[in-house]
Design a protein around this motif. Structure first.
Motif, PDB file in Angstrom:
ATOM      1  N   ALA A  29      37.339  51.899  42.543  1.00  0.00           N
ATOM      2  CA  ALA A  29      37.028  50.283  42.753  1.00  0.00           C
ATOM      3  C   ALA A  29      35.872  49.674  41.845  1.00  0.00           C
ATOM      4  O   ALA A  29      36.182  49.109  41.222  1.00  0.00           O
ATOM      5  CB  ALA A  29      36.475  50.173  44.251  1.00  0.00           C
ATOM      6  N   ALA A  30      34.737  50.676  41.776  1.00  0.00           N
ATOM      7  CA  ALA A  30      33.853  50.459  40.888  1.00  0.00           C
ATOM      8  C   ALA A  30      34.028  50.464  39.484  1.00  0.00           C
ATOM      9  O   ALA A  30      33.471  49.768  38.792  1.00  0.00           O
ATOM     10  CB  ALA A  30      32.378  51.198  41.363  1.00  0.00           C
ATOM     11  N   ALA A  31      35.080  51.262  39.160  1.00  0.00           N
ATOM     12  CA  ALA A  31      35.422  51.382  37.718  1.00  0.00           C
ATOM     13  C   ALA A  31      36.134  50.211  37.223  1.00  0.00           C
ATOM     14  O   ALA A  31      35.942  50.261  35.811  1.00  0.00           O
ATOM     15  CB  ALA A  31      36.327  52.560  37.453  1.00  0.00           C
ATOM     16  N   ARG A  32      36.713  49.242  37.845  1.00  0.00           N
ATOM     17  CA  ARG A  32      37.167  48.148  37.410  1.00  0.00           C
ATOM     18  C   ARG A  32      36.133  46.854  37.334  1.00  0.00           C
ATOM     19  O   ARG A  32      35.274  46.776  38.325  1.00  0.00           O
ATOM     20  CB  ARG A  32      38.320  47.849  38.414  1.00  0.00           C
ATOM     21  N   GLY A  33      36.199  46.129  36.259  1.00  0.00           N
ATOM     22  CA  GLY A  33      35.232  44.993  36.327  1.00  0.00           C
ATOM     23  C   GLY A  33      33.924  45.300  35.665  1.00  0.00           C
ATOM     24  O   GLY A  33      33.757  46.473  34.907  1.00  0.00           O
ATOM     25  N   ASP A  34      33.095  44.290  35.991  1.00  0.00           N
ATOM     26  CA  ASP A  34      31.736  44.598  35.394  1.00  0.00           C
ATOM     27  C   ASP A  34      30.666  45.545  36.265  1.00  0.00           C
ATOM     28  O   ASP A  34      30.684  45.372  37.385  1.00  0.00           O
ATOM     29  CB  ASP A  34      31.027  43.079  35.503  1.00  0.00           C
ATOM     30  N   ARG A  73      44.180  28.853  60.041  1.00  0.00           N
ATOM     31  CA  ARG A  73      43.018  28.625  58.992  1.00  0.00           C
ATOM     32  C   ARG A  73      41.590  29.414  59.606  1.00  0.00           C
ATOM     33  O   ARG A  73      40.865  29.937  58.796  1.00  0.00           O
ATOM     34  CB  ARG A  73      42.510  27.056  59.171  1.00  0.00           C
ATOM     35  N   ARG A  74      41.568  29.674  60.744  1.00  0.00           N
ATOM     36  CA  ARG A  74      40.323  30.227  61.262  1.00  0.00           C
ATOM     37  C   ARG A  74      40.483  31.641  60.917  1.00  0.00           C
ATOM     38  O   ARG A  74      39.571  32.520  61.092  1.00  0.00           O
ATOM     39  CB  ARG A  74      40.368  30.155  62.922  1.00  0.00           C
ATOM     40  N   LYS A  75      41.625  32.280  60.719  1.00  0.00           N
ATOM     41  CA  LYS A  75      41.794  33.795  60.429  1.00  0.00           C
ATOM     42  C   LYS A  75      42.142  34.008  58.836  1.00  0.00           C
ATOM     43  O   LYS A  75      42.477  34.797  58.410  1.00  0.00           O
ATOM     44  CB  LYS A  75      42.938  34.307  61.070  1.00  0.00           C
ATOM     45  N   GLY A  76      41.993  32.909  58.191  1.00  0.00           N
ATOM     46  CA  GLY A  76      42.229  33.020  56.726  1.00  0.00           C
ATOM     47  C   GLY A  76      41.313  33.993  55.936  1.00  0.00           C
ATOM     48  O   GLY A  76      40.392  34.263  56.475  1.00  0.00           O
ATOM     49  N   SER A  77      41.844  34.213  54.673  1.00  0.00           N
ATOM     50  CA  SER A  77      41.156  35.376  54.050  1.00  0.00           C
ATOM     51  C   SER A  77      39.868  34.919  53.642  1.00  0.00           C
ATOM     52  O   SER A  77      39.717  34.113  52.792  1.00  0.00           O
ATOM     53  CB  SER A  77      42.159  35.777  52.937  1.00  0.00           C
ATOM     54  N   TRP A  78      38.763  35.794  53.869  1.00  0.00           N
ATOM     55  CA  TRP A  78      37.446  35.662  53.579  1.00  0.00           C
ATOM     56  C   TRP A  78      37.428  36.225  51.841  1.00  0.00           C
ATOM     57  O   TRP A  78      36.779  35.480  51.254  1.00  0.00           O
ATOM     58  CB  TRP A  78      36.345  36.322  54.387  1.00  0.00           C
ATOM     59  N   PRO A  79      37.803  37.315  51.738  1.00  0.00           N
ATOM     60  CA  PRO A  79      37.687  37.816  50.188  1.00  0.00           C
ATOM     61  C   PRO A  79      38.354  36.618  49.340  1.00  0.00           C
ATOM     62  O   PRO A  79      37.857  36.283  48.187  1.00  0.00           O
ATOM     63  CB  PRO A  79      38.669  38.931  50.226  1.00  0.00           C
ATOM     64  N   MET A  80      39.577  36.244  49.593  1.00  0.00           N
ATOM     65  CA  MET A  80      40.244  35.211  48.693  1.00  0.00           C
ATOM     66  C   MET A  80      39.323  33.955  48.657  1.00  0.00           C
ATOM     67  O   MET A  80      39.253  33.374  47.531  1.00  0.00           O
ATOM     68  CB  MET A  80      41.706  35.067  49.262  1.00  0.00           C
ATOM     69  N   ALA A  81      38.809  33.203  49.740  1.00  0.00           N
ATOM     70  CA  ALA A  81      38.177  32.204  49.863  1.00  0.00           C
ATOM     71  C   ALA A  81      36.792  32.382  49.062  1.00  0.00           C
ATOM     72  O   ALA A  81      36.162  31.241  48.638  1.00  0.00           O
ATOM     73  CB  ALA A  81      37.845  31.521  51.176  1.00  0.00           C
ATOM     74  N   LEU A  82      36.275  33.603  48.987  1.00  0.00           N
ATOM     75  CA  LEU A  82      35.143  33.883  48.177  1.00  0.00           C
ATOM     76  C   LEU A  82      35.426  34.114  46.785  1.00  0.00           C
ATOM     77  O   LEU A  82      34.175  34.502  45.928  1.00  0.00           O
ATOM     78  CB  LEU A  82      34.190  35.015  48.799  1.00  0.00           C
ATOM     79  N   GLY A  83      36.670  34.214  46.306  1.00  0.00           N
ATOM     80  CA  GLY A  83      36.946  34.371  45.074  1.00  0.00           C
ATOM     81  C   GLY A  83      37.445  35.862  44.561  1.00  0.00           C
ATOM     82  O   GLY A  83      37.546  36.189  43.549  1.00  0.00           O
ATOM     83  N   PHE A  84      37.452  36.500  45.620  1.00  0.00           N
ATOM     84  CA  PHE A  84      38.026  38.087  45.458  1.00  0.00           C
ATOM     85  C   PHE A  84      39.562  38.192  45.833  1.00  0.00           C
ATOM     86  O   PHE A  84      39.899  37.868  46.932  1.00  0.00           O
ATOM     87  CB  PHE A  84      37.366  38.884  46.267  1.00  0.00           C
ATOM     88  N   ARG A  85      40.326  38.526  44.600  1.00  0.00           N
ATOM     89  CA  ARG A  85      41.800  38.426  44.848  1.00  0.00           C
ATOM     90  C   ARG A  85      42.397  39.894  44.714  1.00  0.00           C
ATOM     91  O   ARG A  85      43.519  39.971  44.256  1.00  0.00           O
ATOM     92  CB  ARG A  85      42.475  37.285  44.259  1.00  0.00           C
ATOM     93  N   ASP A  86      41.409  40.874  44.383  1.00  0.00           N
ATOM     94  CA  ASP A  86      41.752  42.391  44.077  1.00  0.00           C
ATOM     95  C   ASP A  86      42.420  42.277  42.804  1.00  0.00           C
ATOM     96  O   ASP A  86      43.374  42.786  42.383  1.00  0.00           O
ATOM     97  CB  ASP A  86      43.062  42.725  45.214  1.00  0.00           C
ATOM     98  N   ALA A  87      41.605  41.721  41.948  1.00  0.00           N
ATOM     99  CA  ALA A  87      42.117  41.438  40.457  1.00  0.00           C
ATOM    100  C   ALA A  87      40.814  41.946  39.512  1.00  0.00           C
ATOM    101  O   ALA A  87      39.697  41.851  40.168  1.00  0.00           O
ATOM    102  CB  ALA A  87      42.385  40.020  40.153  1.00  0.00           C
ATOM    103  N   THR A  89      39.546  40.313  37.157  1.00  0.00           N
ATOM    104  CA  THR A  89      38.580  39.333  37.087  1.00  0.00           C
ATOM    105  C   THR A  89      37.854  38.813  38.174  1.00  0.00           C
ATOM    106  O   THR A  89      37.005  37.713  38.372  1.00  0.00           O
ATOM    107  CB  THR A  89      39.328  38.012  36.647  1.00  0.00           C
ATOM    108  N   ASP A  90      37.883  39.505  39.340  1.00  0.00           N
ATOM    109  CA  ASP A  90      37.061  39.182  40.565  1.00  0.00           C
ATOM    110  C   ASP A  90      35.409  39.472  40.084  1.00  0.00           C
ATOM    111  O   ASP A  90      35.184  40.184  38.977  1.00  0.00           O
ATOM    112  CB  ASP A  90      37.285  40.212  41.535  1.00  0.00           C
ATOM    113  N   PRO A  91      34.600  38.513  40.690  1.00  0.00           N
ATOM    114  CA  PRO A  91      33.453  38.277  40.417  1.00  0.00           C
ATOM    115  C   PRO A  91      32.426  39.519  40.853  1.00  0.00           C
ATOM    116  O   PRO A  91      31.169  39.341  41.214  1.00  0.00           O
ATOM    117  CB  PRO A  91      32.792  36.843  40.794  1.00  0.00           C
ATOM    118  N   GLY A  92      32.933  40.667  41.121  1.00  0.00           N
ATOM    119  CA  GLY A  92      32.268  41.639  41.552  1.00  0.00           C
ATOM    120  C   GLY A  92      33.049  42.583  42.353  1.00  0.00           C
ATOM    121  O   GLY A  92      34.381  42.547  42.434  1.00  0.00           O
ATOM    122  N   LEU A  93      32.470  43.468  43.348  1.00  0.00           N
ATOM    123  CA  LEU A  93      33.138  44.542  44.169  1.00  0.00           C
ATOM    124  C   LEU A  93      32.842  43.885  45.612  1.00  0.00           C
ATOM    125  O   LEU A  93      31.825  43.994  46.100  1.00  0.00           O
ATOM    126  CB  LEU A  93      32.674  46.022  43.897  1.00  0.00           C
TER     127      LEU A  93
END
Length: 299
Positions: A29-34, A73-87, A89-93
């Motif tokens: 996981a850490a090998a991908r991205g910045d 909505r109450r159970k919506g994805s936290w990672p996706m809402a924070l900008g993490f889409r398992d890609a 270009t994600d802003p971190g790990l």
């Protein structure tokens, strides 16, 4: 992968996807991205458990599959809402951590201490393995107890920022943790909307026989320079956030335990803070205190 879901078991912390070692999964996981981008840990609250079927947070709060967009909505994805889409270009790990928070509340509250010990071991490992990456944490409800328990066990400052959403913990515990080595230098943002105050009262009632019984953390935040507490309800708070470029919707429920992350604009704010696109210091989020009558303005 920039999103790695983890599960706390009675024995250890392991990848939610079976058959993979934590060492191998973290390395991949850490090998991908910045390589200097933040590591963001997420902690859910009461009534979720990755070990008990339909309450599995990895299938709801932590999901990044396309089906996560169709969840309530109450159970919506936290990672996706924070900008993490398992890609790439994600802003971190992003490391969403699932733990067994089912059963009677008092039992889950007690279990949070042991989970905090596991989390402290994980954070120590991350700090040693990825020293160039800042570590940030976001927790809701009883997840705040887990994070504070972890901070109390860390041998030194390893976390940079913590966001506590409607924390289900006691004020005395938080104040005790602030004196521990693991809390030194950590910036904490506490979000305690007035919609949650009924739950704070219920927490006090449920824990009235606890050794640290007393005011809920939501009703008595610590008075510390690096601990910022917001309700997201006052006009001054919302105006100050808007001036910083973070428009958060005003209160629209009388009682809601989830409004700290369901408010329009709230997750965008947390995303900016967790991925270091927001203010350099969390204290900038708090509006200036009104001057006392007759007091001269600051130079």
């Amino acid at each position: 992968m920039p999103v790695l879901n983890l599960t706390v078991t009675p024995e250890d912390i392991r990848p939610a996807q079976s058959g993979r070692s934590l060492n191998a999964a973290l390395g991949r996981a850490a090998a991908r991205g910045d390589s200097t981008a933040p590591i963001v840990l997420l902690l859910h609250g009461y009534r979720y458990s990755p070990l008990r079927g339909p309450s599995n947070p990895h299938d709801s709060l932590y999901a990044t599959m396309p089906c996560a967009q169709s969840l309530p909505r109450r159970k919506g994805s936290w990672p996706m809402a924070l900008g993490f889409r398992d890609a790439e270009t994600d802003p971190g790990l992003c490391l969403p951590v699932g733990w067994d928070a089912r059963g009677r509340f008092a039992e889950a509250f007690g279990a949070a201490e042991q989970v905090g010990a596991r989390l402290a071991a994980l954070i120590t490992r991350l700090n040693r393995q990825f020293p160039a990456r800042p570590i940030h944490v976001m927790a809701h409800s009883l997840g705040a107890r887990v994070v504070l328990a972890a901070m109390a066990r860390l041998p030194g400052a390893m976390i940079q920022r913590v966001i506590l959403l409607a924390p289900a913990d006691l004020a005395d515990h938080a104040e005790t943790v602030l004196g521990c080595p693991g809390a030194q230098g950590v910036e904490v943002l506490q979000i305690s909307p007035t919609e949650n105050w009924l739950f704070d009262r219920l927490l006090e009632q449920a824990l009235r026989r606890h050794p640290q019984a007393g005011p809920a953390l939501g009703r008595r935040p610590p008075e510390a320079e690096r601990w910022v507490s917001l309700t997201l309800d006052s006009d001054a708070e919302l105006a100050n956030l808007a001036a910083l470029g973070h428009a958060v919707a005003p209160r629209h429920h009388r009682v809601c335990h989830w409004s700290a992350y369901l408010r329009d604009g709230a997750m965008d704010l947390y995303s900016a803070l967790l991925t270091e696109r927001g203010p350099r210091a969390l204290r900038e989020l708090a509006p200036p205190r009104p001057l006392a009558s007759g007091a001269p303005p600051s130079p």
